[in-house]
Write a protein that holds these residues in place. Structure first.
Motif, PDB file in Angstrom:
ATOM      1  N   HIS A 155      52.660  36.667  58.213  1.00  0.00           N
ATOM      2  CA  HIS A 155      51.487  37.585  57.871  1.00  0.00           C
ATOM      3  C   HIS A 155      51.504  38.853  58.118  1.00  0.00           C
ATOM      4  O   HIS A 155      52.418  39.226  59.310  1.00  0.00           O
ATOM      5  CB  HIS A 155      50.103  36.906  58.149  1.00  0.00           C
ATOM      6  CG  HIS A 155      49.007  37.531  57.753  1.00  0.00           C
ATOM      7  ND1 HIS A 155      48.580  37.267  56.259  1.00  0.00           N
ATOM      8  CD2 HIS A 155      47.887  38.221  58.021  1.00  0.00           C
ATOM      9  CE1 HIS A 155      47.597  37.863  55.845  1.00  0.00           C
ATOM     10  NE2 HIS A 155      47.117  38.499  57.196  1.00  0.00           N
ATOM     11  N   GLU A 200      60.550  34.577  44.840  1.00  0.00           N
ATOM     12  CA  GLU A 200      59.665  33.754  44.704  1.00  0.00           C
ATOM     13  C   GLU A 200      58.504  34.163  45.337  1.00  0.00           C
ATOM     14  O   GLU A 200      57.079  33.686  44.679  1.00  0.00           O
ATOM     15  CB  GLU A 200      60.046  32.036  45.099  1.00  0.00           C
ATOM     16  CG  GLU A 200      61.183  31.706  44.391  1.00  0.00           C
ATOM     17  CD  GLU A 200      62.053  30.692  45.141  1.00  0.00           C
ATOM     18  OE1 GLU A 200      63.139  30.277  44.460  1.00  0.00           O
ATOM     19  OE2 GLU A 200      61.949  30.446  46.374  1.00  0.00           O
ATOM     20  N   ARG A 201      58.413  34.540  46.218  1.00  0.00           N
ATOM     21  CA  ARG A 201      57.112  34.957  47.071  1.00  0.00           C
ATOM     22  C   ARG A 201      56.552  36.345  46.230  1.00  0.00           C
ATOM     23  O   ARG A 201      55.141  36.426  45.862  1.00  0.00           O
ATOM     24  CB  ARG A 201      57.504  35.770  48.516  1.00  0.00           C
ATOM     25  CG  ARG A 201      57.912  34.821  49.420  1.00  0.00           C
ATOM     26  CD  ARG A 201      56.987  33.945  49.760  1.00  0.00           C
ATOM     27  NE  ARG A 201      55.643  34.187  49.991  1.00  0.00           N
ATOM     28  CZ  ARG A 201      54.530  33.204  50.492  1.00  0.00           C
ATOM     29  NH1 ARG A 201      54.822  32.110  50.524  1.00  0.00           N
ATOM     30  NH2 ARG A 201      53.287  33.781  50.806  1.00  0.00           N
ATOM     31  N   ARG A 202      57.337  36.974  45.612  1.00  0.00           N
ATOM     32  CA  ARG A 202      56.987  38.022  44.691  1.00  0.00           C
ATOM     33  C   ARG A 202      56.300  37.472  43.524  1.00  0.00           C
ATOM     34  O   ARG A 202      55.174  37.921  42.826  1.00  0.00           O
ATOM     35  CB  ARG A 202      57.969  39.317  44.160  1.00  0.00           C
ATOM     36  CG  ARG A 202      58.440  39.836  45.572  1.00  0.00           C
ATOM     37  CD  ARG A 202      59.841  40.714  45.013  1.00  0.00           C
ATOM     38  NE  ARG A 202      60.631  41.319  46.183  1.00  0.00           N
ATOM     39  CZ  ARG A 202      60.310  42.638  46.416  1.00  0.00           C
ATOM     40  NH1 ARG A 202      59.443  43.465  45.945  1.00  0.00           N
ATOM     41  NH2 ARG A 202      60.953  43.105  47.531  1.00  0.00           N
ATOM     42  N   ILE A 232      55.722  33.946  42.433  1.00  0.00           N
ATOM     43  CA  ILE A 232      54.510  32.918  42.573  1.00  0.00           C
ATOM     44  C   ILE A 232      53.267  33.162  43.322  1.00  0.00           C
ATOM     45  O   ILE A 232      52.208  32.905  42.885  1.00  0.00           O
ATOM     46  CB  ILE A 232      55.541  31.768  43.331  1.00  0.00           C
ATOM     47  CG1 ILE A 232      56.459  31.351  42.414  1.00  0.00           C
ATOM     48  CG2 ILE A 232      54.315  30.599  43.386  1.00  0.00           C
ATOM     49  CD1 ILE A 232      57.499  30.257  42.935  1.00  0.00           C
ATOM     50  N   PHE A 233      53.556  33.907  44.325  1.00  0.00           N
ATOM     51  CA  PHE A 233      52.399  34.202  45.243  1.00  0.00           C
ATOM     52  C   PHE A 233      52.000  35.902  45.135  1.00  0.00           C
ATOM     53  O   PHE A 233      51.001  36.193  45.839  1.00  0.00           O
ATOM     54  CB  PHE A 233      52.943  34.050  46.684  1.00  0.00           C
ATOM     55  CG  PHE A 233      53.041  32.582  46.962  1.00  0.00           C
ATOM     56  CD1 PHE A 233      52.294  31.618  47.188  1.00  0.00           C
ATOM     57  CD2 PHE A 233      54.461  32.334  47.093  1.00  0.00           C
ATOM     58  CE1 PHE A 233      52.719  30.339  47.390  1.00  0.00           C
ATOM     59  CE2 PHE A 233      55.113  30.951  47.111  1.00  0.00           C
ATOM     60  CZ  PHE A 233      54.005  29.927  47.332  1.00  0.00           C
ATOM     61  N   GLY A 234      52.487  36.421  44.111  1.00  0.00           N
ATOM     62  CA  GLY A 234      51.847  37.823  44.009  1.00  0.00           C
ATOM     63  C   GLY A 234      52.182  38.705  44.887  1.00  0.00           C
ATOM     64  O   GLY A 234      51.336  39.805  44.863  1.00  0.00           O
ATOM     65  N   GLU A 235      53.214  38.812  45.503  1.00  0.00           N
ATOM     66  CA  GLU A 235      53.428  39.631  46.710  1.00  0.00           C
ATOM     67  C   GLU A 235      53.760  41.114  46.161  1.00  0.00           C
ATOM     68  O   GLU A 235      54.679  40.979  45.422  1.00  0.00           O
ATOM     69  CB  GLU A 235      54.458  39.237  47.728  1.00  0.00           C
ATOM     70  CG  GLU A 235      53.777  38.055  48.653  1.00  0.00           C
ATOM     71  CD  GLU A 235      54.485  37.631  49.952  1.00  0.00           C
ATOM     72  OE1 GLU A 235      55.554  38.344  49.940  1.00  0.00           O
ATOM     73  OE2 GLU A 235      54.096  36.808  50.571  1.00  0.00           O
ATOM     74  N   ASP A 283      58.304  33.066  56.198  1.00  0.00           N
ATOM     75  CA  ASP A 283      57.110  34.152  55.767  1.00  0.00           C
ATOM     76  C   ASP A 283      56.760  34.163  57.273  1.00  0.00           C
ATOM     77  O   ASP A 283      56.508  33.506  58.055  1.00  0.00           O
ATOM     78  CB  ASP A 283      56.504  33.435  54.732  1.00  0.00           C
ATOM     79  CG  ASP A 283      55.382  34.330  54.080  1.00  0.00           C
ATOM     80  OD1 ASP A 283      55.657  35.451  54.026  1.00  0.00           O
ATOM     81  OD2 ASP A 283      54.210  33.981  54.094  1.00  0.00           O
TER      82      ASP A 283
END
Length: 261
Positions: free
Chosen positions: A81, A111-113, A115-118, A79
């Motif tokens: 920023h 999983e980023r989309r 779990i982390f709402g990306e 990942d």
């Protein structure tokens, strides 16, 4: 260990491994040490017919870079920023990833989309940050539910176009990891016919894009020993998870790739 049978001019098979957050730093360093030994001795890696990259957890990156020094294995991060500097507590700068030895960075994993709402906008900004900092994006795309390969390709192309909408580059490299969300973490990969059809559509789309000099489409989503053979070389490689967390299993998959070359 399989003998490499690469023909002059044949494209290399690309194998990537994400360690996610399964291994602690000490175990990751041992894993990288063992992979370095494989990379130094396996003829398919030493002759370039199989290329490897690994994505450890962030705290382990410097140790993995150290263990893999002198091998052709590229190291990346899972990942980054979208901005390089600023008031972003806990964020990871693409500049800093490059400084500590990363060559690639994963963007847009399911999983980023989930779990982390990306969102698509966040993923697009992260892809731009990767290119800005000289990192090769490993852009993950995939449909949520099982369906036709035509529908899956449509979803993936939409995700790719959104991620690249604001990117202005030339002669760049990009890796597309096709990972149907419904296949991630399952016992079996998606069917070979489905993967073949989707991957071909994505490759055709991106290889027409003048911004890219190098495009690879690899398959993830419970990729494992046998997956590459089932696909008969119709993808550029695999993006591996838990099935490559044992270096011996990774060596088996490298043998499999060598046999296809």
């Amino acid at each position: 260990m399989a003998e490499s049978r690469a023909e002059p001019g044949s494209p290399p098979i690309l194998l990537g491994v994400s360690l996610k957050l399964y291994l602690d730093v000490e175990r990751t360093a041992r894993w990288a040490h063992d992979v370095a030994a494989i990379a130094r001795s396996h003829p398919a890696v030493t002759d370039g017919s199989v290329e490897l990259f690994v994505l450890p957890s962030l705290p382990a990156v410097p140790l993995v870079v150290q263990e893999l020094a002198g091998t052709p294995v590229r190291v990346g991060a899972q990942d980054l920023h979208w901005d390089d500097r600023g008031a972003y507590t806990g964020a990871v700068s693409g500049q800093d990833l490059r400084t500590v030895g990363c060559a690639l960075v994963e963007v847009g994993h399911a999983e980023r989309r989930q779990i982390f709402g990306e969102t698509d906008d966040v993923i697009g900004a992260k892809v731009a940050a990767a290119f800005r900092n000289g990192l090769v994006p490993v852009l993950c795309v995939g449909e949520h539910e099982p369906g036709s390969s035509t529908d899956a390709a449509h979803v993936c192309i939409s995700q790719i176009e959104s991620a690249l909408r604001k990117v202005q580059i030339a002669d760049a490299e990009i890796i597309i990891a096709y990972e149907p969300e419904w296949a991630i973490g399952q016992a079996e990969a998606a069917s070979a016919d489905h993967v073949r059809a989707v991957a071909a559509t994505l490759a055709d789309r991106l290889r027409q894009d003048p911004r890219f000099a190098t495009v690879r489409v690899v398959y993830g989503g419970s990729a494992q020993p046998g997956t590459l053979t089932d696909l008969r070389g119709d993808v550029d490689g695999l993006f591996l998870g838990r099935y490559a967390h044992d270096p011996a299993e990774l060596a088996r998959i490298i043998d499999e790739a060598a046999a296809l070359r």
